[in-house]
Design a protein around this motif. Structure first.
Motif, mmCIF file in Angstrom:
data_model
loop_
_atom_site.group_PDB
_atom_site.id
_atom_site.type_symbol
_atom_site.label_atom_id
_atom_site.label_comp_id
_atom_site.label_asym_id
_atom_site.label_seq_id
_atom_site.Cartn_x
_atom_site.Cartn_y
_atom_site.Cartn_z
ATOM 1 N N CYS A 137 0.855 -1.188 0.000
ATOM 2 C CA CYS A 137 0.000 0.000 0.000
ATOM 3 C C CYS A 137 0.888 1.234 0.000
ATOM 4 N N THR A 138 0.681 2.101 -0.984
ATOM 5 C CA THR A 138 1.534 3.287 -1.114
ATOM 6 C C THR A 138 1.313 4.292 0.020
ATOM 7 N N THR A 139 0.226 4.163 0.734
ATOM 8 C CA THR A 139 -0.026 5.060 1.873
ATOM 9 C C THR A 139 0.575 4.478 3.160
ATOM 10 N N HIS A 140 0.279 3.208 3.442
ATOM 11 C CA HIS A 140 0.754 2.636 4.715
ATOM 12 C C HIS A 140 2.274 2.517 4.786
ATOM 13 N N ASN A 166 -6.500 8.431 -3.164
ATOM 14 C CA ASN A 166 -7.597 7.804 -3.908
ATOM 15 C C ASN A 166 -8.879 7.768 -3.090
ATOM 16 N N MET A 167 -8.752 7.429 -1.821
ATOM 17 C CA MET A 167 -9.930 7.409 -0.950
ATOM 18 C C MET A 167 -10.540 8.807 -0.840
ATOM 19 N N LYS A 168 -9.678 9.815 -0.888
ATOM 20 C CA LYS A 168 -10.164 11.186 -0.674
ATOM 21 C C LYS A 168 -10.712 11.819 -1.960
#
Ligand code: SF4
Length: 311
Positions: free
Chosen positions: A177-180, A267-269
């Protein structure tokens, strides 16, 4: 639903009216913007949302999340229309493996069972024997025959977490995951220095060395359960920061500290209130999965929905 400071009454009424007209239900992932969570009929993690998608009576599901989640809902609810309010809301991790790469892995390990994390495309699910979420990955793998090798795609970090918990031999695809993975040891040390009495809650998508610094490794749904049942009042949260809205809302007596302000999934945002309204007004963007792929992916998803996580 509680009124939100950024949501005035006429706006809320408009969305309610549109929902009635369309016979729609709004599902939102725990990483969505606060106002989207507040507008949703149901908020949750991937497993909770999958179950909700499979049992709703609504004709239209507006999925406030990313594409693989809307695809999952479309596979589980083939008679419903599934809308993703922003068609560019994807998941970089899901894009790190395709069906051809899974077929190649299967050819290299012909005796292995394939477990795919729900954060994967419908085509990858169709090539898999079992699907899982971060809530039930350990239980899914424990339920498999002990003598079978396991291929786990696409998240190497969730995969390693499952290896550590189960002791099973697994072939891990090197996705992430590019965020975690932006959450570092330094972030955690700094947060602990600032809040020495706080419990560190961390998502298993975080990278390996950092995970050793966590007090609890939990999916977002499990984090909400853990805090609800905990005597503690202060928590450092090491996952996408959207969950903090849900944690604060459900636990007004407790304090939550993001481990870093960087832990935001762009992406979620992408889903905003304006896009949600446009989605209901114009019935966009419809997410469909070709029937041949959907029926094969459904097998893996049904097995996932059957295996509930240990609380
Ligand atoms: S938080 Fe990570 S795994 Fe979830 S959608 Fe964003 S990039 Fe994908």
């Amino acid at each position: 639903m509680r009124p939100h400071e950024r949501l005035d009454k006429p706006l809320i009424e408009k969305i309610e009216r549109l929902k009635k007209q369309r016979h729609a239900v709004i599902l939102a992932h725990n990483y969505q913007r606060a106002e989207i969570q507040d507008l949703a009929d149901f908020c949750g993690d991937s497993l909770g949302l999958s179950i909700e998608a499979s049992k709703t009576d609504a004709e239209v599901i507006v999925f406030c999340g990313v594409r693989f989640m809307a695809e999952t809902a479309a596979i589980l609810s083939p008679d419903k229309t599934v809308l993703l309010p922003d068609k560019a809301a994807g998941c970089p991790m899901a894009d790190m493996i395709d069906a051809e790469q899974v077929r190649k892995l299967k050819a290299e390990h012909p005796e292995a069972l394939v477990v795919c994390y729900v954060n994967s495309s419908a085509e990858v699910k169709a090539e898999s024997d079992y699907c899982c979420t971060s809530s039930n990955a350990v239980e899914v793998v424990r339920s498999l025959p002990p003598d079978r090798e396991i291929i786990f795609v696409p998240d190497q970090h969730l995969g390693q977490f499952v290896v550590d918990r189960t002791g099973r031999k697994m072939v891990l695809w090197p996705g992430y995951c590019t965020t975690h993975i932006t959450i570092t040891d330094d972030d955690i040390h700094r947060a602990k220095q600032q809040h020495p009495d706080a419990i560190v809650l961390m998502h298993p998508e975080c990278s390996e060395p950092s995970k050793k610094l966590a007090d609890q490794l939990l999916s977002t749904g499990q984090m909400l359960n853990f805090v609800r049942n905990s005597e503690a009042r202060r928590f450092i949260v090491a996952t996408e920061n959207g969950i903090i809205h849900a944690l604060r809302k459900q636990n007004p007596q407790a304090e939550f500290f993001p481990v870093t302000e960087r832990a935001v999934c762009p992406n979620m945002k992408r889903i905003t209130v304006d896009k949600l309204i446009a989605s209901l007004e114009d019935m966009r963007y419809v997410v469909k999965v070709p029937p041949g792929i959907a029926s094969r992916a459904r097998r893996a998803l049904d097995r996932m929905v059957e295996v509930l996580p240990a609380e």
